[in-house]
Design a protein around this motif. Structure first.
Motif, mmCIF file in Angstrom:
data_model
loop_
_atom_site.group_PDB
_atom_site.id
_atom_site.type_symbol
_atom_site.label_atom_id
_atom_site.label_comp_id
_atom_site.label_asym_id
_atom_site.label_seq_id
_atom_site.Cartn_x
_atom_site.Cartn_y
_atom_site.Cartn_z
ATOM 1 N N TYR A 127 0.691 -1.126 0.071
ATOM 2 C CA TYR A 127 0.089 -0.046 0.108
ATOM 3 C C TYR A 127 0.888 1.275 -0.020
ATOM 4 O O TYR A 127 2.341 1.023 0.174
ATOM 5 N N GLU A 143 -6.472 5.382 -2.275
ATOM 6 C CA GLU A 143 -5.746 5.740 -0.775
ATOM 7 C C GLU A 143 -4.477 6.443 -0.969
ATOM 8 O O GLU A 143 -4.296 7.208 -0.127
ATOM 9 N N PHE A 161 -5.663 10.017 5.245
ATOM 10 C CA PHE A 161 -5.789 8.643 5.403
ATOM 11 C C PHE A 161 -5.110 7.783 4.450
ATOM 12 O O PHE A 161 -5.655 6.745 4.261
ATOM 13 N N THR A 197 -4.966 3.598 3.822
ATOM 14 C CA THR A 197 -6.029 2.888 4.526
ATOM 15 C C THR A 197 -7.247 2.809 3.616
ATOM 16 O O THR A 197 -7.497 3.307 2.782
ATOM 17 N N HIS A 210 -10.387 3.596 4.449
ATOM 18 C CA HIS A 210 -11.230 4.710 4.644
ATOM 19 C C HIS A 210 -10.745 5.950 3.562
ATOM 20 O O HIS A 210 -11.435 6.576 3.341
#
Length: 86
Positions: free
Chosen positions: A21, A49, A55, A58, A60
């Motif tokens: 990520y 993301e 954020f 993540t 969210h």
């Protein structure tokens, strides 16, 4: 119109990402995320993301970036099945 092509990623088994990520490397800033999120013209928008600094990295952050892009497209009522208060 109907899509002319699709592409499926398998990032959890890709030897170059191995399920990675995004993260904020030393020397970068929130401006870098804004650059990634900048639309190209009126029809090419970017969500994910990595485009939402508050954020980054993540789920969210990915969701909020999707909402942001939906709003850029003119969607005014965002519905998130199973979630309240978004």
């Amino acid at each position: 119109p109907d899509p002319v092509a699709t592409f499926v990623t398998r990032w959890t088994t890709d030897p170059h990402t191995l399920g990675s990520y995004s993260y904020v490397p030393v020397g970068s800033s929130p401006d870098d995320c804004e650059t990634l999120a900048a639309p190209v013209g009126e029809r090419l928008l970017f969500a994910g993301e990595a485009t939402q600094f508050a954020f980054i990295g993540t789920v969210h952050g990915a969701m909020l970036s999707g909402i942001r892009e939906a709003e850029r497209l003119g969607v005014r009522k965002i519905e998130t099945p199973g979630l309240r208060g978004w």
